[in-house]
Structure formats: C-alpha cells, structure tokens
Design a protein around this motif. Structure first.
Motif, PDB file in Angstrom:
ATOM      1  N   LEU A  65      28.371  81.899  82.993  1.00 12.98           N
ATOM      2  CA  LEU A  65      27.318  82.238  82.047  1.00 12.98           C
ATOM      3  C   LEU A  65      27.830  83.211  80.991  1.00 12.98           C
ATOM      4  O   LEU A  65      27.644  82.992  79.793  1.00 12.98           O
ATOM      5  CB  LEU A  65      26.123  82.850  82.791  1.00 12.98           C
ATOM      6  CG  LEU A  65      24.897  83.128  81.953  1.00 12.98           C
ATOM      7  CD1 LEU A  65      23.647  82.816  82.729  1.00 12.98           C
ATOM      8  CD2 LEU A  65      24.865  84.553  81.476  1.00 12.98           C
ATOM      9  N   VAL A  66      28.486  84.276  81.416  1.00 11.59           N
ATOM     10  CA  VAL A  66      28.937  85.271  80.443  1.00 11.59           C
ATOM     11  C   VAL A  66      30.063  84.735  79.573  1.00 11.59           C
ATOM     12  O   VAL A  66      30.126  85.048  78.384  1.00 11.59           O
ATOM     13  CB  VAL A  66      29.303  86.617  81.108  1.00 11.59           C
ATOM     14  CG1 VAL A  66      28.105  87.247  81.766  1.00 11.59           C
ATOM     15  CG2 VAL A  66      30.436  86.485  82.088  1.00 11.59           C
ATOM     16  N   SER A  67      30.930  83.895  80.123  1.00 11.26           N
ATOM     17  CA  SER A  67      32.014  83.357  79.292  1.00 11.26           C
ATOM     18  C   SER A  67      31.488  82.342  78.282  1.00 11.26           C
ATOM     19  O   SER A  67      31.973  82.282  77.156  1.00 11.26           O
ATOM     20  CB  SER A  67      33.111  82.738  80.151  1.00 11.26           C
ATOM     21  OG  SER A  67      32.670  81.574  80.796  1.00 11.26           O
ATOM     22  N   ARG A  68      30.487  81.566  78.647  1.00 15.55           N
ATOM     23  CA  ARG A  68      29.900  80.581  77.721  1.00 15.55           C
ATOM     24  C   ARG A  68      29.183  81.258  76.558  1.00 15.55           C
ATOM     25  O   ARG A  68      29.197  80.757  75.443  1.00 15.55           O
ATOM     26  CB  ARG A  68      28.875  79.706  78.436  1.00 15.55           C
ATOM     27  CG  ARG A  68      29.439  78.722  79.390  1.00 15.55           C
ATOM     28  CD  ARG A  68      28.309  77.923  80.003  1.00 15.55           C
ATOM     29  NE  ARG A  68      28.718  77.256  81.211  1.00 15.55           N
ATOM     30  CZ  ARG A  68      27.904  76.587  81.992  1.00 15.55           C
ATOM     31  NH1 ARG A  68      26.625  76.507  81.711  1.00 15.55           N
ATOM     32  NH2 ARG A  68      28.359  76.003  83.075  1.00 15.55           N
ATOM     33  N   GLY A  69      28.529  82.361  76.857  1.00 13.72           N
ATOM     34  CA  GLY A  69      27.710  83.007  75.835  1.00 13.72           C
ATOM     35  C   GLY A  69      28.396  84.103  75.067  1.00 13.72           C
ATOM     36  O   GLY A  69      27.927  84.512  74.012  1.00 13.72           O
ATOM     37  N   GLY A  70      29.497  84.622  75.591  1.00 16.22           N
ATOM     38  CA  GLY A  70      30.209  85.687  74.904  1.00 16.22           C
ATOM     39  C   GLY A  70      29.761  87.084  75.307  1.00 16.22           C
ATOM     40  O   GLY A  70      30.150  88.059  74.683  1.00 16.22           O
ATOM     41  N   ALA A  71      28.955  87.188  76.343  1.00 14.04           N
ATOM     42  CA  ALA A  71      28.540  88.500  76.843  1.00 14.04           C
ATOM     43  C   ALA A  71      29.573  88.963  77.873  1.00 14.04           C
ATOM     44  O   ALA A  71      30.645  88.396  77.993  1.00 14.04           O
ATOM     45  CB  ALA A  71      27.146  88.414  77.466  1.00 14.04           C
ATOM     46  N   ASN A  72      29.240  89.990  78.638  1.00 16.55           N
ATOM     47  CA  ASN A  72      30.134  90.431  79.706  1.00 16.55           C
ATOM     48  C   ASN A  72      29.322  90.743  80.960  1.00 16.55           C
ATOM     49  O   ASN A  72      28.091  90.822  80.919  1.00 16.55           O
ATOM     50  CB  ASN A  72      30.991  91.619  79.273  1.00 16.55           C
ATOM     51  CG  ASN A  72      30.160  92.832  78.891  1.00 16.55           C
ATOM     52  OD1 ASN A  72      29.262  93.237  79.628  1.00 16.55           O
ATOM     53  ND2 ASN A  72      30.454  93.411  77.750  1.00 16.55           N
ATOM     54  N   GLY A  73      30.024  90.891  82.057  1.00 14.45           N
ATOM     55  CA  GLY A  73      29.365  91.136  83.331  1.00 14.45           C
ATOM     56  C   GLY A  73      28.574  92.426  83.371  1.00 14.45           C
ATOM     57  O   GLY A  73      27.546  92.511  84.048  1.00 14.45           O
ATOM     58  N   ILE A  74      29.028  93.430  82.651  1.00 18.07           N
ATOM     59  CA  ILE A  74      28.301  94.702  82.597  1.00 18.07           C
ATOM     60  C   ILE A  74      26.934  94.492  81.963  1.00 18.07           C
ATOM     61  O   ILE A  74      25.918  94.989  82.460  1.00 18.07           O
ATOM     62  CB  ILE A  74      29.115  95.769  81.831  1.00 18.07           C
ATOM     63  CG1 ILE A  74      30.381  96.111  82.620  1.00 18.07           C
ATOM     64  CG2 ILE A  74      28.274  97.010  81.568  1.00 18.07           C
ATOM     65  CD1 ILE A  74      31.375  96.957  81.852  1.00 18.07           C
ATOM     66  N   ALA A  75      26.894  93.729  80.893  1.00 18.04           N
ATOM     67  CA  ALA A  75      25.619  93.436  80.218  1.00 18.04           C
ATOM     68  C   ALA A  75      24.684  92.670  81.144  1.00 18.04           C
ATOM     69  O   ALA A  75      23.482  92.957  81.203  1.00 18.04           O
ATOM     70  CB  ALA A  75      25.868  92.642  78.940  1.00 18.04           C
ATOM     71  N   MET A  76      25.234  91.722  81.880  1.00 19.30           N
ATOM     72  CA  MET A  76      24.418  90.951  82.818  1.00 19.30           C
ATOM     73  C   MET A  76      23.827  91.874  83.878  1.00 19.30           C
ATOM     74  O   MET A  76      22.650  91.773  84.219  1.00 19.30           O
ATOM     75  CB  MET A  76      25.275  89.859  83.464  1.00 19.30           C
ATOM     76  CG  MET A  76      24.532  88.911  84.344  1.00 19.30           C
ATOM     77  SD  MET A  76      23.480  87.815  83.392  1.00 19.30           S
ATOM     78  CE  MET A  76      22.111  87.688  84.492  1.00 19.30           C
ATOM     79  N   GLY A  77      24.627  92.790  84.382  1.00 16.84           N
ATOM     80  CA  GLY A  77      24.156  93.745  85.376  1.00 16.84           C
ATOM     81  C   GLY A  77      23.068  94.655  84.827  1.00 16.84           C
ATOM     82  O   GLY A  77      22.070  94.930  85.507  1.00 16.84           O
ATOM     83  N   LYS A  78      23.243  95.118  83.604  1.00 11.51           N
ATOM     84  CA  LYS A  78      22.232  95.958  82.970  1.00 11.51           C
ATOM     85  C   LYS A  78      20.924  95.195  82.802  1.00 11.51           C
ATOM     86  O   LYS A  78      19.844  95.714  83.065  1.00 11.51           O
ATOM     87  CB  LYS A  78      22.708  96.458  81.603  1.00 11.51           C
ATOM     88  CG  LYS A  78      23.735  97.543  81.676  1.00 11.51           C
ATOM     89  CD  LYS A  78      24.083  98.022  80.280  1.00 11.51           C
ATOM     90  CE  LYS A  78      25.018  99.203  80.331  1.00 11.51           C
ATOM     91  NZ  LYS A  78      25.287  99.717  78.981  1.00 11.51           N
ATOM     92  N   PHE A  79      21.028  93.962  82.359  1.00 14.44           N
ATOM     93  CA  PHE A  79      19.840  93.133  82.165  1.00 14.44           C
ATOM     94  C   PHE A  79      19.095  92.954  83.476  1.00 14.44           C
ATOM     95  O   PHE A  79      17.882  93.132  83.545  1.00 14.44           O
ATOM     96  CB  PHE A  79      20.259  91.780  81.572  1.00 14.44           C
ATOM     97  CG  PHE A  79      19.125  90.822  81.355  1.00 14.44           C
ATOM     98  CD1 PHE A  79      18.050  91.162  80.560  1.00 14.44           C
ATOM     99  CD2 PHE A  79      19.147  89.565  81.937  1.00 14.44           C
ATOM    100  CE1 PHE A  79      17.008  90.262  80.352  1.00 14.44           C
ATOM    101  CE2 PHE A  79      18.122  88.662  81.728  1.00 14.44           C
ATOM    102  CZ  PHE A  79      17.046  89.012  80.938  1.00 14.44           C
TER     103      PHE A  79
END
Length: 73
Positions: A28-42
């Motif tokens: 998910l993060v690689s497809r969208g250009g985000a990072n794991g830290i952002a996913m965790g924060k969300f």
C-alpha cells in the motif's frame, strides 16, 4: 462525533477496505508513495497531512471515491 473519533473511524474503515482487497501495508505505501510511519500515524488517529492521506488512498486504489465525494453533480 469528535474530530478524534472521526479520524479513528476513518482509519478503521480504510483498514477494512485494505484487508478486503488483501493489500499488505508495504504494498500500500509503495503504491501510493507514502511511508510506514504515516500509515502508523493514520491508524493511531494522529494528524497526517492531506497529501499523505491522498497517497494512502492512492495506494489503496480508491482515489475514485474521493473524486465522487467532491464531484459537481
């Protein structure tokens, strides 16, 4: 609902879609250009930028839902 409750609910719904589509966090993060830290924060209800949210939604393959939400019709 409070802002915090809305964010938590949004993260839960987001994760439900991710699981239904069987998308791993890393994909998910690689497809969208985000990072794991952002996913965790969300997920934890912390503030993330709108740009980061868009990246996460892109990774989920659901940008069309945002487009429908703000369509002129």
């Amino acid at each position: 609902m409070t802002d915090e409750e809305i964010l938590k609910n949004l993260a839960e719904r987001f994760d439900a879609i991710r699981k239904k589509k069987e998308i791993k966090d890393a994909d998910l993060v690689s497809r969208g250009g985000a990072n794991g830290i952002a996913m965790g924060k969300f997920r934890s209800g912390e503030n993330i930028t709108l740009k980061t949210f868009v990246r996460l939604v892109r990774g989920l393959g659901e940008l069309d839902r945002l487009e429908r939400l703000f369509s002129a019709s």
